[in-house]
Design a protein around this motif. Structure first.
Motif, PDB file in Angstrom:
ATOM      1  N   MET A 161      16.433  14.192  56.280  1.00  0.00           N
ATOM      2  CA  MET A 161      17.846  14.572  56.357  1.00  0.00           C
ATOM      3  C   MET A 161      18.788  13.390  56.202  1.00  0.00           C
ATOM      4  O   MET A 161      19.726  13.414  55.389  1.00  0.00           O
ATOM      5  CB  MET A 161      18.110  15.284  57.684  1.00  0.00           C
ATOM      6  N   GLU A 162      18.579  12.334  56.969  1.00  0.00           N
ATOM      7  CA  GLU A 162      19.503  11.207  56.916  1.00  0.00           C
ATOM      8  C   GLU A 162      19.545  10.573  55.528  1.00  0.00           C
ATOM      9  O   GLU A 162      20.593  10.065  55.103  1.00  0.00           O
ATOM     10  CB  GLU A 162      19.126  10.149  57.964  1.00  0.00           C
ATOM     11  N   ARG A 195      26.142  17.166  62.966  1.00  0.00           N
ATOM     12  CA  ARG A 195      27.473  17.069  63.575  1.00  0.00           C
ATOM     13  C   ARG A 195      27.828  15.619  63.888  1.00  0.00           C
ATOM     14  O   ARG A 195      28.984  15.207  63.731  1.00  0.00           O
ATOM     15  CB  ARG A 195      27.538  17.945  64.823  1.00  0.00           C
ATOM     16  N   GLU A 196      26.838  14.827  64.284  1.00  0.00           N
ATOM     17  CA  GLU A 196      27.082  13.406  64.525  1.00  0.00           C
ATOM     18  C   GLU A 196      27.432  12.682  63.220  1.00  0.00           C
ATOM     19  O   GLU A 196      28.178  11.694  63.235  1.00  0.00           O
ATOM     20  CB  GLU A 196      25.847  12.759  65.152  1.00  0.00           C
ATOM     21  N   MET A 197      26.927  13.194  62.100  1.00  0.00           N
ATOM     22  CA  MET A 197      27.177  12.565  60.801  1.00  0.00           C
ATOM     23  C   MET A 197      28.455  13.070  60.138  1.00  0.00           C
ATOM     24  O   MET A 197      28.775  12.664  59.022  1.00  0.00           O
ATOM     25  CB  MET A 197      25.975  12.791  59.890  1.00  0.00           C
ATOM     26  N   GLY A 198      29.166  13.962  60.812  1.00  0.00           N
ATOM     27  CA  GLY A 198      30.452  14.385  60.286  1.00  0.00           C
ATOM     28  C   GLY A 198      30.532  15.803  59.788  1.00  0.00           C
ATOM     29  O   GLY A 198      31.606  16.257  59.357  1.00  0.00           O
ATOM     30  N   TYR A 199      29.438  16.551  59.851  1.00  0.00           N
ATOM     31  CA  TYR A 199      29.435  17.952  59.437  1.00  0.00           C
ATOM     32  C   TYR A 199      29.794  18.808  60.650  1.00  0.00           C
ATOM     33  O   TYR A 199      28.936  19.387  61.318  1.00  0.00           O
ATOM     34  CB  TYR A 199      28.066  18.342  58.871  1.00  0.00           C
ATOM     35  N   GLN A 200      31.075  18.884  60.929  1.00  0.00           N
ATOM     36  CA  GLN A 200      31.543  19.486  62.168  1.00  0.00           C
ATOM     37  C   GLN A 200      31.416  21.002  62.195  1.00  0.00           C
ATOM     38  O   GLN A 200      31.582  21.619  63.257  1.00  0.00           O
ATOM     39  CB  GLN A 200      32.992  19.079  62.426  1.00  0.00           C
ATOM     40  N   ARG A 201      31.107  21.631  61.075  1.00  0.00           N
ATOM     41  CA  ARG A 201      30.934  23.083  61.052  1.00  0.00           C
ATOM     42  C   ARG A 201      29.453  23.471  61.045  1.00  0.00           C
ATOM     43  O   ARG A 201      29.108  24.620  60.795  1.00  0.00           O
ATOM     44  CB  ARG A 201      31.653  23.695  59.852  1.00  0.00           C
ATOM     45  N   LEU A 217      24.265  17.697  50.583  1.00  0.00           N
ATOM     46  CA  LEU A 217      25.395  18.350  51.251  1.00  0.00           C
ATOM     47  C   LEU A 217      26.659  17.531  50.997  1.00  0.00           C
ATOM     48  O   LEU A 217      27.196  16.881  51.895  1.00  0.00           O
ATOM     49  CB  LEU A 217      25.129  18.488  52.753  1.00  0.00           C
ATOM     50  N   PRO A 218      27.161  17.550  49.783  1.00  0.00           N
ATOM     51  CA  PRO A 218      28.280  16.670  49.428  1.00  0.00           C
ATOM     52  C   PRO A 218      29.623  17.057  50.050  1.00  0.00           C
ATOM     53  O   PRO A 218      30.535  16.230  50.096  1.00  0.00           O
ATOM     54  CB  PRO A 218      28.345  16.774  47.903  1.00  0.00           C
ATOM     55  N   ASP A 219      29.757  18.313  50.528  1.00  0.00           N
ATOM     56  CA  ASP A 219      31.025  18.763  51.100  1.00  0.00           C
ATOM     57  C   ASP A 219      30.905  18.879  52.621  1.00  0.00           C
ATOM     58  O   ASP A 219      30.354  19.849  53.141  1.00  0.00           O
ATOM     59  CB  ASP A 219      31.421  20.112  50.500  1.00  0.00           C
ATOM     60  N   PRO A 220      31.425  17.900  53.383  1.00  0.00           N
ATOM     61  CA  PRO A 220      31.281  17.937  54.847  1.00  0.00           C
ATOM     62  C   PRO A 220      32.132  19.007  55.524  1.00  0.00           C
ATOM     63  O   PRO A 220      32.015  19.203  56.726  1.00  0.00           O
ATOM     64  CB  PRO A 220      31.719  16.536  55.275  1.00  0.00           C
ATOM     65  N   THR A 221      32.977  19.707  54.748  1.00  0.00           N
ATOM     66  CA  THR A 221      33.805  20.760  55.344  1.00  0.00           C
ATOM     67  C   THR A 221      33.141  22.127  55.297  1.00  0.00           C
ATOM     68  O   THR A 221      33.654  23.082  55.883  1.00  0.00           O
ATOM     69  CB  THR A 221      35.162  20.850  54.622  1.00  0.00           C
ATOM     70  N   ARG A 222      31.992  22.230  54.612  1.00  0.00           N
ATOM     71  CA  ARG A 222      31.313  23.515  54.495  1.00  0.00           C
ATOM     72  C   ARG A 222      30.651  23.913  55.812  1.00  0.00           C
ATOM     73  O   ARG A 222      30.255  23.071  56.621  1.00  0.00           O
ATOM     74  CB  ARG A 222      30.228  23.472  53.407  1.00  0.00           C
ATOM     75  N   ARG A 223      30.523  25.205  56.013  1.00  0.00           N
ATOM     76  CA  ARG A 223      29.815  25.734  57.180  1.00  0.00           C
ATOM     77  C   ARG A 223      28.321  25.750  56.857  1.00  0.00           C
ATOM     78  O   ARG A 223      27.902  26.321  55.843  1.00  0.00           O
ATOM     79  CB  ARG A 223      30.312  27.139  57.489  1.00  0.00           C
ATOM     80  N   ILE A 224      27.527  25.136  57.742  1.00  0.00           N
ATOM     81  CA  ILE A 224      26.088  24.974  57.504  1.00  0.00           C
ATOM     82  C   ILE A 224      25.329  25.552  58.688  1.00  0.00           C
ATOM     83  O   ILE A 224      25.643  25.244  59.842  1.00  0.00           O
ATOM     84  CB  ILE A 224      25.719  23.486  57.328  1.00  0.00           C
TER      85      ILE A 224
END
Length: 346
Positions: free
Chosen positions: A283-284, A316-322, A291-298
């Motif tokens: 993943m890292e 979420r720690e990497m910036g994918y807040q959704r 996952l180029p769009d960090p605003t997408r819901r995953i």
């Protein structure tokens, strides 16, 4: 004196305190009972001042470090403890002051090098040195049957026979005994000859504790157990139910990316329709590409729901807040009779 015994399966821990000054200590705290210690202390009007382990535990996870950070109070062990996070290192004959009460240290190596017993008034907290109807084993790291013989017959058993004993473990539902009772009925203490006692201890052939490697690793280093990592991750991520995910897939609503974090062979054997593969172990390294769009819901899922919880916390720690985790896993999805697609997604 205020005294509470807390039973966690076969593990026994203790909250002891001074009723006049409201100062308390927790002896041999277990990681799953943290909220209970705090609740008991609050109910009794006590302030936990010390967290004490009688030895380095190999069969359960100590709560001393976590409670120490939470309460900002010291961890107390014998000076020979290998744990680097111990704040107060005690030696034989020293004391811990709990207001007007005193915990007297008796160094009792044998089960481990750093084993100690604690005498408080009319009772002794014997750790794993002396159990009810048994003794601590000596075949784990730093165990020594010769040292245990000396600790028992030359130290502990020479104390007042009327003293009550409260061990760190009991496997038969007992809560306390006394030195007199153990001298009279404990089968291992009937072997009063050193050579016979040592031979008996060396021939017990006991099974290894279930979590010995993980328990020793965490208790000696201050590292985290898998259960702690999962608990912390679960406390910081939201979840989605199986039924909610099924509904969203049926209606094609929400623009949801469904992420399978298992290995490729498991994914190709059968996965949730539309899911894309991103194994947790990669993943890292692949997240920016996949996952180029960090605003997408995953939504991430795995086989049983544990690895995906850790994966979601990482996202979420990497910036994918959704990012959210599936409440359950592929196993639960199958059992619910929901659709499964084999092979790779186009």
């Amino acid at each position: 004196m205020i005294f509470e015994q807390i039973n966690t399966g076969s593990c026994l821990s203790y909250l002891v305190g001074c009723s006049e000054t409201c100062v308390a200590a927790v002896i041999d705290p277990e990681i799953n009972q943290i909220d209970r210690y705090l609740a008991l202390a609050a109910r009794a009007g006590l302030r936990i001042r010390y967290l004490i382990d009688t030895h380095t535990h190999a069969d359960h996870f100590s709560a001393t470090l976590q409670l120490s950070k939470q309460l900002e109070v010291p961890v107390v062990m014998h000076r020979l403890s290998p744990a680097p996070f111990v704040d107060i290192r005690l030696d034989d004959g020293e004391m811990v002051a709990l207001g007007r009460e005193r915990l007297q240290v008796i160094h009792t190596p044998g089960h481990t090098r750093d084993s100690m017993c604690l005498q408080l008034g009319d009772r002794v907290f014997t750790g794993d040195t002396l159990l009810i109807g048994a003794t601590g084993r000596t075949d784990l790291p730093s165990g020594d049957p010769d040292a245990l013989y000396d600790s028992l017959f030359h130290r502990l058993l020479r104390l007042d026979p009327a003293l009550k004993i409260f061990p760190a473990h009991d496997y038969k539902g007992n809560s306390q005994s006394s030195i007199a009772q153990e001298l009279a009925t404990n089968p291992r203490l009937q072997q009063r000859d050193r050579k016979t006692f040592v031979e008996m201890m060396r021939s017990l052939n006991l099974g290894m504790p279930k979590h010995i490697t993980e328990a020793l690793r965490t208790n000696m280093s201050g590292g985290k157990s898998v259960a702690q990592l999962l608990s912390e991750a679960a406390a910081n991520v939201p979840f989605m139910s199986l039924a909610e995910l099924k509904s969203r897939l049926d209606t094609l609503s929400g623009g949801l990316i469904v992420l399978d974090v298992r290995e490729r062979d498991a994914y190709e054997e059968g996965h949730i329709p539309g899911a894309v593969l991103l194994p947790r172990g990669q993943m890292e390294l692949r997240v920016n590409q996949d996952l180029p769009d960090p605003t997408r819901r995953i939504l991430s899922y795995c086989e049983l729901g544990r690895i995906s919880t850790l994966a979601t916390a990482t996202l979420r720690e990497m910036g994918y807040q959704r990012a959210v985790a599936l409440d359950g896993g592929m196993n639960a999805w199958r059992e619910a009779g929901y659709p499964i697609k084999p092979g790779r997604e186009p």
